[in-house]
Design a protein around this motif. Sequence first.
Motif, PDB file in Angstrom:
ATOM      1  N   ASN A  11       0.826  -1.201   0.000  1.00  0.00           N
ATOM      2  CA  ASN A  11       0.000   0.000   0.000  1.00  0.00           C
ATOM      3  C   ASN A  11       0.867   1.260   0.000  1.00  0.00           C
ATOM      4  O   ASN A  11       0.551   2.234  -0.682  1.00  0.00           O
ATOM      5  CB  ASN A  11      -0.937   0.009   1.210  1.00  0.00           C
ATOM      6  N   GLN A  12       1.960   1.265   0.739  1.00  0.00           N
ATOM      7  CA  GLN A  12       2.854   2.413   0.752  1.00  0.00           C
ATOM      8  C   GLN A  12       3.513   2.607  -0.610  1.00  0.00           C
ATOM      9  O   GLN A  12       3.642   3.736  -1.092  1.00  0.00           O
ATOM     10  CB  GLN A  12       3.924   2.233   1.839  1.00  0.00           C
ATOM     11  N   ILE A  13       3.911   1.506  -1.230  1.00  0.00           N
ATOM     12  CA  ILE A  13       4.519   1.600  -2.567  1.00  0.00           C
ATOM     13  C   ILE A  13       3.502   2.115  -3.576  1.00  0.00           C
ATOM     14  O   ILE A  13       3.804   2.992  -4.387  1.00  0.00           O
ATOM     15  CB  ILE A  13       5.082   0.222  -2.992  1.00  0.00           C
ATOM     16  N   GLU A  14       2.275   1.601  -3.528  1.00  0.00           N
ATOM     17  CA  GLU A  14       1.225   2.083  -4.428  1.00  0.00           C
ATOM     18  C   GLU A  14       0.954   3.564  -4.193  1.00  0.00           C
ATOM     19  O   GLU A  14       0.785   4.335  -5.137  1.00  0.00           O
ATOM     20  CB  GLU A  14      -0.056   1.279  -4.232  1.00  0.00           C
ATOM     21  N   TYR A  15       0.946   3.968  -2.944  1.00  0.00           N
ATOM     22  CA  TYR A  15       0.699   5.371  -2.610  1.00  0.00           C
ATOM     23  C   TYR A  15       1.812   6.258  -3.167  1.00  0.00           C
ATOM     24  O   TYR A  15       1.557   7.300  -3.753  1.00  0.00           O
ATOM     25  CB  TYR A  15       0.589   5.543  -1.088  1.00  0.00           C
ATOM     26  N   ARG A  16       3.061   5.822  -3.012  1.00  0.00           N
ATOM     27  CA  ARG A  16       4.192   6.601  -3.537  1.00  0.00           C
ATOM     28  C   ARG A  16       4.163   6.657  -5.058  1.00  0.00           C
ATOM     29  O   ARG A  16       4.449   7.690  -5.656  1.00  0.00           O
ATOM     30  CB  ARG A  16       5.505   6.005  -3.050  1.00  0.00           C
ATOM     31  N   LEU A  17       3.809   5.556  -5.693  1.00  0.00           N
ATOM     32  CA  LEU A  17       3.706   5.557  -7.158  1.00  0.00           C
ATOM     33  C   LEU A  17       2.607   6.499  -7.623  1.00  0.00           C
ATOM     34  O   LEU A  17       2.777   7.242  -8.587  1.00  0.00           O
ATOM     35  CB  LEU A  17       3.451   4.138  -7.674  1.00  0.00           C
ATOM     36  N   LEU A  18       1.488   6.472  -6.941  1.00  0.00           N
ATOM     37  CA  LEU A  18       0.390   7.374  -7.281  1.00  0.00           C
ATOM     38  C   LEU A  18       0.800   8.828  -7.069  1.00  0.00           C
ATOM     39  O   LEU A  18       0.509   9.694  -7.899  1.00  0.00           O
ATOM     40  CB  LEU A  18      -0.848   7.032  -6.444  1.00  0.00           C
ATOM     41  N   GLN A  19       1.499   9.077  -5.986  1.00  0.00           N
ATOM     42  CA  GLN A  19       1.963  10.428  -5.705  1.00  0.00           C
ATOM     43  C   GLN A  19       2.926  10.899  -6.802  1.00  0.00           C
ATOM     44  O   GLN A  19       2.816  12.024  -7.293  1.00  0.00           O
ATOM     45  CB  GLN A  19       2.680  10.425  -4.353  1.00  0.00           C
ATOM     46  N   THR A  20       3.842  10.052  -7.197  1.00  0.00           N
ATOM     47  CA  THR A  20       4.791  10.385  -8.253  1.00  0.00           C
ATOM     48  C   THR A  20       4.069  10.639  -9.576  1.00  0.00           C
ATOM     49  O   THR A  20       4.371  11.602 -10.288  1.00  0.00           O
ATOM     50  CB  THR A  20       5.810   9.245  -8.436  1.00  0.00           C
ATOM     51  N   TYR A  21       3.102   9.811  -9.892  1.00  0.00           N
ATOM     52  CA  TYR A  21       2.333   9.985 -11.122  1.00  0.00           C
ATOM     53  C   TYR A  21       1.602  11.317 -11.115  1.00  0.00           C
ATOM     54  O   TYR A  21       1.615  12.054 -12.101  1.00  0.00           O
ATOM     55  CB  TYR A  21       1.340   8.834 -11.291  1.00  0.00           C
ATOM     56  N   LEU A  22       0.980  11.653  -9.992  1.00  0.00           N
ATOM     57  CA  LEU A  22       0.253  12.923  -9.898  1.00  0.00           C
ATOM     58  C   LEU A  22       1.199  14.113 -10.031  1.00  0.00           C
ATOM     59  O   LEU A  22       0.855  15.115 -10.656  1.00  0.00           O
ATOM     60  CB  LEU A  22      -0.529  12.993  -8.586  1.00  0.00           C
ATOM     61  N   LEU A  23       2.382  14.001  -9.460  1.00  0.00           N
ATOM     62  CA  LEU A  23       3.360  15.076  -9.609  1.00  0.00           C
ATOM     63  C   LEU A  23       3.772  15.244 -11.066  1.00  0.00           C
ATOM     64  O   LEU A  23       3.897  16.366 -11.569  1.00  0.00           O
ATOM     65  CB  LEU A  23       4.587  14.790  -8.748  1.00  0.00           C
ATOM     66  N   GLU A  24       3.993  14.140 -11.765  1.00  0.00           N
ATOM     67  CA  GLU A  24       4.373  14.207 -13.175  1.00  0.00           C
ATOM     68  C   GLU A  24       3.250  14.799 -14.015  1.00  0.00           C
ATOM     69  O   GLU A  24       3.499  15.616 -14.905  1.00  0.00           O
ATOM     70  CB  GLU A  24       4.756  12.824 -13.688  1.00  0.00           C
ATOM     71  N   VAL A  25       2.023  14.394 -13.742  1.00  0.00           N
ATOM     72  CA  VAL A  25       0.881  14.931 -14.487  1.00  0.00           C
ATOM     73  C   VAL A  25       0.761  16.424 -14.234  1.00  0.00           C
ATOM     74  O   VAL A  25       0.560  17.216 -15.167  1.00  0.00           O
ATOM     75  CB  VAL A  25      -0.423  14.189 -14.094  1.00  0.00           C
TER      76      VAL A  25
END
Length: 86
Positions: A11-25
């Motif tokens: 869940n933490q890894i998924e959260y970090r990936l989502l956070q990174t994706y949102l930052l890139e977008v």
Amino acid sequence: MKLSVKTIEINQIEYRLLQTYLLEVNFCRIIRCLIVEIITYLNQVITLKVVKDINNKLELIKRRAYGLRNFINSRLLSLLTWNFTG
């Protein structure tokens, strides 16, 4: 409901990936919105460099012209410095 350590890590890894994706977008959206301003700035930097070069050349002419007796001599010195024919 009891969560295992692996589930929490995933869940933490998924959260970090989502956070990174949102930052890139968000970054891409900002770049798309500001692309005209960015290009204008880059063109303006080149323009300011040219203006600075011209200003330095004029300062050089003024230093060299110090002590000349009339405007005609100053004009000739300016034309020689700028490599113009008068």
